[in-house]
Design a protein around this motif. Structure first.
Motif, PDB file in Angstrom:
ATOM      1  N   ARG A  77     -42.271 -51.761 -34.255  1.00 19.50           N
ATOM      2  CA  ARG A  77     -42.547 -50.846 -33.155  1.00 19.50           C
ATOM      3  C   ARG A  77     -42.592 -49.399 -33.649  1.00 19.50           C
ATOM      4  N   ASN A  78     -43.239 -48.570 -32.809  1.00 15.36           N
ATOM      5  CA  ASN A  78     -43.310 -47.126 -33.087  1.00 15.36           C
ATOM      6  C   ASN A  78     -43.910 -46.823 -34.450  1.00 15.36           C
ATOM      7  N   ASN A 101     -46.334 -55.203 -33.903  1.00 12.43           N
ATOM      8  CA  ASN A 101     -45.568 -54.662 -32.781  1.00 12.43           C
ATOM      9  C   ASN A 101     -46.012 -53.269 -32.345  1.00 12.43           C
ATOM     10  N   SER A 102     -46.948 -52.672 -33.064  1.00  8.62           N
ATOM     11  CA  SER A 102     -47.518 -51.401 -32.622  1.00  8.62           C
ATOM     12  C   SER A 102     -48.901 -51.227 -33.249  1.00  8.62           C
ATOM     13  N   ARG A 104     -52.265 -48.270 -33.695  1.00 10.19           N
ATOM     14  CA  ARG A 104     -52.865 -46.949 -33.512  1.00 10.19           C
ATOM     15  C   ARG A 104     -54.390 -47.098 -33.686  1.00 10.19           C
ATOM     16  N   GLU A 129     -52.595 -44.489 -28.905  1.00 11.69           N
ATOM     17  CA  GLU A 129     -51.432 -45.054 -29.574  1.00 11.69           C
ATOM     18  C   GLU A 129     -50.755 -46.087 -28.676  1.00 11.69           C
ATOM     19  N   TYR A 130     -50.343 -47.189 -29.300  1.00 11.08           N
ATOM     20  CA  TYR A 130     -49.691 -48.289 -28.605  1.00 11.08           C
ATOM     21  C   TYR A 130     -48.380 -48.586 -29.349  1.00 11.08           C
ATOM     22  N   PRO A 131     -47.278 -47.939 -28.943  1.00 16.44           N
ATOM     23  CA  PRO A 131     -46.026 -48.039 -29.720  1.00 16.44           C
ATOM     24  C   PRO A 131     -45.343 -49.403 -29.645  1.00 16.44           C
ATOM     25  N   ASP A 132     -45.733 -50.237 -28.689  1.00 14.03           N
ATOM     26  CA  ASP A 132     -45.211 -51.608 -28.636  1.00 14.03           C
ATOM     27  C   ASP A 132     -46.228 -52.486 -27.922  1.00 14.03           C
ATOM     28  N   CYS A 133     -46.026 -53.793 -27.976  1.00 17.78           N
ATOM     29  CA  CYS A 133     -47.035 -54.724 -27.463  1.00 17.78           C
ATOM     30  C   CYS A 133     -47.219 -54.619 -25.954  1.00 17.78           C
ATOM     31  N   HIS A 135     -47.726 -52.037 -24.333  1.00 23.79           N
ATOM     32  CA  HIS A 135     -48.743 -51.026 -24.054  1.00 23.79           C
ATOM     33  C   HIS A 135     -50.158 -51.599 -24.104  1.00 23.79           C
TER      34      HIS A 135
END
Length: 242
Positions: A77-78, A101-102, A104, A129-133, A135
């Protein structure tokens, strides 16, 4: 229109026609003027500045190169952990990372898939940006293939059918549809024909639930777009430009 240019005229002479004539040193043709590239000092002290020829003015400029499409997958993540960059379709991502898990998205519109060879759950992602699934509405950390969606600049058209093989009631759409049942009077779409553009089917109204990417072409049954049943609650155009 060419700018006026001062030239030194010869003195009037009774034996001539009565018209002043330009001296040979300052008599310039239009062709010479329009092709001039460097300043020129005339006899009377006038300075002619450089001019651009008509040919140069009409030369089309080269098209600017399109931005590079790129998506970056991260194991944690992140945007942490091992990462992998992709700039085109990839049917097998297993060898690059074990989990995702993330994400970009540097540029482009993409579909990412839960399984290899563009199968399983599908998710649409665009620049951001998708910091975790969560999103991208993902249900797990499994992303095994990805597909770049070509950019479409024209109009959009799709025909949906009540039954398989383009039979039964039919309707044509050119805009997004948040409630298929209200517009089509059916909860299910058994076949469709994408005439122009790229679309996404959603299993539930208001663009929620499972997603299915459709490019231009014929889909004779719901399995052709990767669904397990014919339920379609909404659909929309992929009109995001990049």
């Amino acid at each position: 229109m060419l700018p006026s240019i001062a030239v030194a005229a010869s003195p009037w002479c009774p034996r001539c026609s009565g018209k002043a004539s330009a001296s040979p040193a300052t008599a310039l043709s239009v062709a010479a003027i329009t092709s001039l590239r460097t300043p020129l000092l005339l006899d009377d002290g006038t300075v002619m500045t450089s001019m651009e020829s008509a040919d140069d003015a009409e030369d089309p400029k080269e098209d600017a190169p399109e931005p590079r499409r790129q998506i970056i997958f991260y194991e944690d993540r992140n945007f942490q952990g091992r990462s992998h960059e992709s700039s085109s379709d990839c049917s097998e991502l297993n060898s690059y990372f074990s989990r995702c898990n993330s994400i970009r998205v540097e540029n482009g519109n993409w579909m990412i898939y839960e399984r290899p060879n563009y199968t399983g759950q599908q998710y649409f992602v665009k620049r951001g940006e998708y910091p975790d699934c969560q999103h991208w509405s993902g249900l797990s950390d499994s992303i095994r293939s990805c597909r770049l969606i070509p950019q479409h600049h024209g109009s959009f058209r799709i025909r949906i059918y009540e039954r398989e093989d383009f039979r039964g009631q039919v309707m044509e759409f050119t805009e997004d549809c948040p409630h298929v049942n209200e517009e089509f009077n059916y909860h299910d779409i058994h076949s469709c024909n994408v005439l122009e553009g790229h679309w996404i089917f959603f299993e539930q109204p208001n663009y929620r639930g499972r997603q299915y990417y459709l490019k231009t072409g014929e889909y004779r049954r719901f399995t052709d777009w990767g669904a397990m049943n014919a339920r379609v609650g909404s659909f929309r155009r992929i009109s995001d430009l990049y």
